[in-house]
Scaffold this active site. Structure first.
Site, PDB file in Angstrom:
ATOM      1  N   ASN A 121       0.859  -1.184   0.000  1.00 50.47           N
ATOM      2  CA  ASN A 121       0.000   0.000   0.000  1.00 50.47           C
ATOM      3  C   ASN A 121       0.891   1.229   0.000  1.00 50.47           C
ATOM      4  O   ASN A 121       1.560   1.511   0.987  1.00 50.47           O
ATOM      5  CB  ASN A 121      -0.907  -0.041   1.235  1.00 50.47           C
ATOM      6  CG  ASN A 121      -1.755   1.211   1.394  1.00 50.47           C
ATOM      7  OD1 ASN A 121      -1.736   2.114   0.565  1.00 50.47           O
ATOM      8  ND2 ASN A 121      -2.493   1.266   2.482  1.00 50.47           N
ATOM      9  N   GLN A 122       0.898   1.983  -1.103  1.00 53.55           N
ATOM     10  CA  GLN A 122       1.835   3.093  -1.201  1.00 53.55           C
ATOM     11  C   GLN A 122       1.369   4.354  -0.469  1.00 53.55           C
ATOM     12  O   GLN A 122       2.028   5.402  -0.553  1.00 53.55           O
ATOM     13  CB  GLN A 122       2.170   3.402  -2.652  1.00 53.55           C
ATOM     14  CG  GLN A 122       1.018   3.815  -3.530  1.00 53.55           C
ATOM     15  CD  GLN A 122       1.488   4.215  -4.925  1.00 53.55           C
ATOM     16  OE1 GLN A 122       2.575   4.744  -5.099  1.00 53.55           O
ATOM     17  NE2 GLN A 122       0.683   3.947  -5.925  1.00 53.55           N
ATOM     18  N   ASP A 123       0.271   4.258   0.268  1.00 59.69           N
ATOM     19  CA  ASP A 123      -0.180   5.415   1.045  1.00 59.69           C
ATOM     20  C   ASP A 123      -0.513   5.031   2.486  1.00 59.69           C
ATOM     21  O   ASP A 123      -1.380   5.646   3.114  1.00 59.69           O
ATOM     22  CB  ASP A 123      -1.399   6.054   0.370  1.00 59.69           C
ATOM     23  CG  ASP A 123      -1.588   7.511   0.762  1.00 59.69           C
ATOM     24  OD1 ASP A 123      -0.591   8.169   1.110  1.00 59.69           O
ATOM     25  OD2 ASP A 123      -2.725   8.008   0.725  1.00 59.69           O
ATOM     26  N   LEU A 124       0.192   4.032   3.024  1.00 57.00           N
ATOM     27  CA  LEU A 124      -0.096   3.585   4.385  1.00 57.00           C
ATOM     28  C   LEU A 124       0.705   4.425   5.382  1.00 57.00           C
ATOM     29  O   LEU A 124       1.663   3.960   5.984  1.00 57.00           O
ATOM     30  CB  LEU A 124       0.236   2.103   4.552  1.00 57.00           C
ATOM     31  CG  LEU A 124      -0.519   1.355   5.668  1.00 57.00           C
ATOM     32  CD1 LEU A 124      -0.298  -0.147   5.548  1.00 57.00           C
ATOM     33  CD2 LEU A 124      -0.122   1.810   7.064  1.00 57.00           C
ATOM     34  N   HIS A 125       0.304   5.686   5.526  1.00 57.50           N
ATOM     35  CA  HIS A 125       0.917   6.552   6.533  1.00 57.50           C
ATOM     36  C   HIS A 125       0.079   6.512   7.808  1.00 57.50           C
ATOM     37  O   HIS A 125      -0.991   5.876   7.856  1.00 57.50           O
ATOM     38  CB  HIS A 125       1.067   7.982   6.006  1.00 57.50           C
ATOM     39  CG  HIS A 125      -0.223   8.611   5.559  1.00 57.50           C
ATOM     40  ND1 HIS A 125      -1.192   9.036   6.437  1.00 57.50           N
ATOM     41  CD2 HIS A 125      -0.698   8.876   4.311  1.00 57.50           C
ATOM     42  CE1 HIS A 125      -2.194   9.556   5.775  1.00 57.50           C
ATOM     43  NE2 HIS A 125      -1.935   9.468   4.479  1.00 57.50           N
TER      44      HIS A 125
END
Length: 290
Positions: free
Chosen positions: A191-195
């Protein structure tokens, strides 16, 4: 149906595609309310790439209705949620692909992970990431394919935005891509937006992931959004601590995590018409090996 646009979503007003999307929102929202027989409330203020509103189903289930901005990054969000089937992530309740509409589980109380002390938040992440890194294939975009797009777009954006940072950062990122892409390990769902703002406190599980932008790539890439994100502290020491802690806690190759973090942070530091200086700053800190 009148639509209130949250401040964080108003960037769409600057783009022709965004203006066209905003013009369709009232009808799409009304159609989804009728289709799923929903009672809805005012939009959530945190949403940046979708209109997200609380929704109650006829049986009392508390949900969230999302109308996505039609970008490529989130096109397979519903598929990723279905793939995880509620394991560490919110459940997908319904999906209308034509309208880019998702009805998903609502997290209660919904407080974000960055409300915890940084090390406690990283403990949560170390527990969540292995559960999300499940084997996957099509229709998810391979990280290698996404990375090829970054390599093509970054130099052109850098020129169009009047060379907003030193060339060495761009050259270093392109060199890292050439090494990282062909030498990846096991391919899993990442997941490239798992902040830390996209992990919320819930009742079914203590913490659940929302808003995935899925790819299929090696596990080292999955840690990148937490390393680069400012939610758990924006300083050289904080960034390096997250890099060290996540790499060790998840059994990852630290240099590969660092390399992917440099590449991804620089790629996401340049929008269509603006540069995000804090992300460029993070790249500089990651390149300092101290």
């Amino acid at each position: 149906m009148r639509v209130e646009i949250p401040e964080r979503l108003r960037w769409t007003e600057r783009l022709p595609a965004g203006q066209a999307w905003l013009a369709t929102l009232p009808d799409r929202l009304a159609e989804c309310v009728v289709r799923w027989d929903l009672r809805i409330g005012p939009p959530f203020a945190y949403a940046f790439a979708s209109l997200a509103v609380p929704a109650d189903l006829p049986d009392g289930t508390r949900a969230v209705l999302k109308l996505q901005y039609p970008d490529d990054d989130s096109v397979h969000e519903a598929t990723a949620l279905a793939h995880w089937a509620g394991r560490g992530a919110i459940r997908l309740l319904a999906h209308d692909a034509e309208r880019r509409a998702l009805l998903v589980e609502r997290c209660v109380p919904g407080t974000p992970l960055h409300g915890l002390p940084p090390d406690a938040a990283l403990d949560v992440a170390v527990g969540l990431l292995p559960r999300l890194g499940v084997p996957a294939g099509p229709p998810f975009t391979p990280l290698a394919e996404e990375a090829a797009g970054w390599a093509e777009r970054m130099p052109a954006k850098w020129e169009r935005l009047n060379r907003p940072f030193e060339r060495r950062l761009l050259d270093t990122a392109l060199g890292l891509l050439a090494d990282l892409v062909p030498s990846q390990g096991e391919q899993v769902l990442v997941n490239q937006d798992l902040h830390a703002g996209n992990v919320l406190a819930a009742t079914r599980e203590p913490w659940l992931v929302i808003d995935p932008k899925p790819l299929v790539g090696e596990r080292e890439f999955a840690a990148v959004p937490l390393v680069r994100g400012p939610e758990l502290g924006h300083s050289p020491a904080a960034v390096r601590h997250r890099l060290d802690r996540l790499s060790a806690g998840l059994g990852l190759d630290r240099e590969r995590v660092r390399g992917w973090a440099v590449v991804h942070t620089l790629a996401w530091s340049m929008g269509e018409d603006e540069v995000f200086p804090h992300q460029v700053e993070t790249v500089r800190w990651l390149l300092d090996r101290a």
